[in-house]
Motif scaffolding. Sequence first.
Motif, mmCIF file in Angstrom:
data_model
loop_
_atom_site.group_PDB
_atom_site.id
_atom_site.type_symbol
_atom_site.label_atom_id
_atom_site.label_comp_id
_atom_site.label_asym_id
_atom_site.label_seq_id
_atom_site.Cartn_x
_atom_site.Cartn_y
_atom_site.Cartn_z
ATOM 1 N N GLY A 220 0.821 -1.206 0.000
ATOM 2 C CA GLY A 220 0.000 0.000 0.000
ATOM 3 C C GLY A 220 0.854 1.255 0.000
ATOM 4 N N THR A 221 1.934 1.243 0.778
ATOM 5 C CA THR A 221 2.852 2.387 0.814
ATOM 6 C C THR A 221 3.526 2.581 -0.534
ATOM 7 N N TYR A 222 3.892 1.481 -1.187
ATOM 8 C CA TYR A 222 4.512 1.556 -2.512
ATOM 9 C C TYR A 222 3.554 2.203 -3.514
ATOM 10 N N TYR A 227 2.273 5.898 -7.306
ATOM 11 C CA TYR A 227 1.093 6.177 -8.126
ATOM 12 C C TYR A 227 0.285 7.356 -7.604
ATOM 13 N N GLY A 228 0.585 7.800 -6.380
ATOM 14 C CA GLY A 228 -0.090 8.978 -5.834
ATOM 15 C C GLY A 228 -1.464 8.720 -5.254
ATOM 16 N N TYR A 229 -1.812 7.446 -4.992
ATOM 17 C CA TYR A 229 -3.111 7.106 -4.412
ATOM 18 C C TYR A 229 -2.920 6.589 -2.984
ATOM 19 N N LYS A 230 -3.655 7.167 -2.034
ATOM 20 C CA LYS A 230 -3.614 6.665 -0.672
ATOM 21 C C LYS A 230 -4.402 5.365 -0.618
ATOM 22 N N VAL A 231 -3.860 4.358 0.075
ATOM 23 C CA VAL A 231 -4.487 3.041 0.132
ATOM 24 C C VAL A 231 -4.977 2.762 1.551
ATOM 25 N N ASN A 232 -6.262 2.434 1.663
ATOM 26 C CA ASN A 232 -6.852 2.058 2.948
ATOM 27 C C ASN A 232 -7.124 0.559 2.949
ATOM 28 N N ILE A 259 -4.738 -7.669 -5.797
ATOM 29 C CA ILE A 259 -4.856 -7.679 -4.338
ATOM 30 C C ILE A 259 -6.267 -8.090 -3.923
ATOM 31 N N ALA A 260 -7.257 -7.523 -4.610
ATOM 32 C CA ALA A 260 -8.649 -7.831 -4.284
ATOM 33 C C ALA A 260 -8.947 -9.316 -4.463
ATOM 34 N N GLU A 261 -8.451 -9.917 -5.541
ATOM 35 C CA GLU A 261 -8.692 -11.339 -5.797
ATOM 36 C C GLU A 261 -7.972 -12.219 -4.776
ATOM 37 N N MET A 262 -6.735 -11.848 -4.447
ATOM 38 C CA MET A 262 -5.943 -12.661 -3.524
ATOM 39 C C MET A 262 -6.580 -12.744 -2.150
ATOM 40 N N TYR A 263 -7.159 -11.634 -1.684
ATOM 41 C CA TYR A 263 -7.681 -11.583 -0.321
ATOM 42 C C TYR A 263 -9.205 -11.516 -0.280
ATOM 43 N N ASN A 264 -9.836 -11.754 -1.446
ATOM 44 C CA ASN A 264 -11.297 -11.770 -1.526
ATOM 45 C C ASN A 264 -11.896 -10.475 -0.978
ATOM 46 N N LEU A 265 -11.373 -9.355 -1.435
ATOM 47 C CA LEU A 265 -11.816 -8.037 -0.983
ATOM 48 C C LEU A 265 -12.491 -7.283 -2.115
ATOM 49 N N ASN A 266 -13.365 -6.376 -1.753
ATOM 50 C CA ASN A 266 -13.903 -5.411 -2.707
ATOM 51 C C ASN A 266 -13.073 -4.142 -2.607
ATOM 52 N N PHE A 267 -13.122 -3.320 -3.622
ATOM 53 C CA PHE A 267 -12.359 -2.068 -3.557
ATOM 54 C C PHE A 267 -13.109 -0.954 -4.280
ATOM 55 N N GLU A 268 -12.775 0.257 -3.901
ATOM 56 C CA GLU A 268 -13.338 1.444 -4.531
ATOM 57 C C GLU A 268 -12.206 2.431 -4.783
ATOM 58 N N ILE A 269 -12.154 2.977 -5.995
ATOM 59 C CA ILE A 269 -11.140 3.972 -6.338
ATOM 60 C C ILE A 269 -11.823 5.331 -6.472
ATOM 61 N N ASN A 270 -11.431 6.262 -5.629
ATOM 62 C CA ASN A 270 -11.966 7.622 -5.666
ATOM 63 C C ASN A 270 -10.962 8.511 -6.382
ATOM 64 N N GLU A 271 -11.275 8.860 -7.633
ATOM 65 C CA GLU A 271 -10.345 9.652 -8.429
ATOM 66 C C GLU A 271 -10.214 11.081 -7.908
ATOM 67 N N ASP A 272 -11.280 11.618 -7.336
ATOM 68 C CA ASP A 272 -11.226 12.990 -6.826
ATOM 69 C C ASP A 272 -10.290 13.099 -5.628
ATOM 70 N N LEU A 273 -10.373 12.109 -4.735
ATOM 71 C CA LEU A 273 -9.532 12.114 -3.531
ATOM 72 C C LEU A 273 -8.217 11.379 -3.739
ATOM 73 N N LYS A 274 -8.052 10.733 -4.915
ATOM 74 C CA LYS A 274 -6.871 9.906 -5.165
ATOM 75 C C LYS A 274 -6.704 8.890 -4.030
ATOM 76 N N GLN A 275 -7.736 8.093 -3.861
ATOM 77 C CA GLN A 275 -7.777 7.177 -2.738
ATOM 78 C C GLN A 275 -8.353 5.828 -3.167
ATOM 79 N N ILE A 276 -7.738 4.738 -2.664
ATOM 80 C CA ILE A 276 -8.205 3.372 -2.923
ATOM 81 C C ILE A 276 -8.583 2.758 -1.593
ATOM 82 N N THR A 277 -9.812 2.258 -1.504
ATOM 83 C CA THR A 277 -10.296 1.669 -0.258
ATOM 84 C C THR A 277 -10.674 0.212 -0.484
ATOM 85 N N PHE A 278 -10.032 -0.691 0.270
ATOM 86 C CA PHE A 278 -10.382 -2.109 0.231
ATOM 87 C C PHE A 278 -11.306 -2.411 1.414
ATOM 88 N N GLN A 279 -12.272 -3.310 1.196
ATOM 89 C CA GLN A 279 -13.174 -3.683 2.274
ATOM 90 C C GLN A 279 -13.721 -5.096 2.076
#
Length: 279
Positions: A220-222, A227-232, A259-279
């Motif tokens: 996530g830090t990488y 890429y300039g996106y914060k990862v949650n 990442i989503a497939e490996m850990y069976n997670l959903n994700f959302e990419i917010n282009e306005d906030l430059k943020q990726i959220t896995f849940q």
Amino acid sequence: MNKENLDEEFKKLWNETPSSHSESTKEASWEEFQAKAFPKKRKIKLWRYYAAASVLLFVLIGTGIYFNNNSITEKAVLAGNVIENTTQKIKYVVLPDNSKVELSPNSKISYGDNFALNRKIEIDGEAYFKVKKDKQHPFQVFCNETTTTVLGTSFIVKESNQKEVTVELYEGSVQMNVNGQDQKWILKAGEKFIYGNQTAAVTAFSRFVDFDNAKLSALGTYIEENYGYKVNIPQEYSTQKITIRINKKEDLNTIVQLIAEMYNLNFEINEDLKQITFQ
């Protein structure tokens, strides 16, 4: 390329797995991969390797090379379109032929109005190119005294303050020419061409970054730094271990989906906030 040759190419890539894996592990995993990747009448768009919670990822794009019998001795006359990046962030550009450019700060590119038919582009500074394949119209990048000629591949061209030009090839093949010289240099993926003070050289460089039994939060830090996106990442997953090799210019969506497939997670990419959220 026939099945046998394609099979050999994949095996070469497969064996670039980090040294922590034994030869027997590589061979066993290759046989498993081969059985899954080439079933009858099935097309595969993404290849993945799972072994002891490890993943080795390679994404291949169309490649090609253009050979010119005559050395290029001067730049083409370019006019009509100038794109300059005066910000401190990478500027993303889609060219008329649908090739993509990541233009670095304090850099600019210029090209003619008929670019789709005459794919010649000049660069001052640094840019990463992902070229749309077109056998009928070779793609040429002019930088200082050098010319890079391709059909479809991905590479970086950069010019230093000392007018030294460096071309780093990530995928495919390219031909390098220098004004006034008949010699041609053919680069393979993982090689870079350096030209300065009327001297040319070709050396290897590392086009991958490895995570060997690292925490998922480190990946996530990488992503944030490159890429300039914060990862949650959910707290219960942040300490999960991952072993993965990534092309340094890999598409962000490919990494996120993996990442989503490996850990069976959903994700959302917010282009306005430059943020990726896995849940």
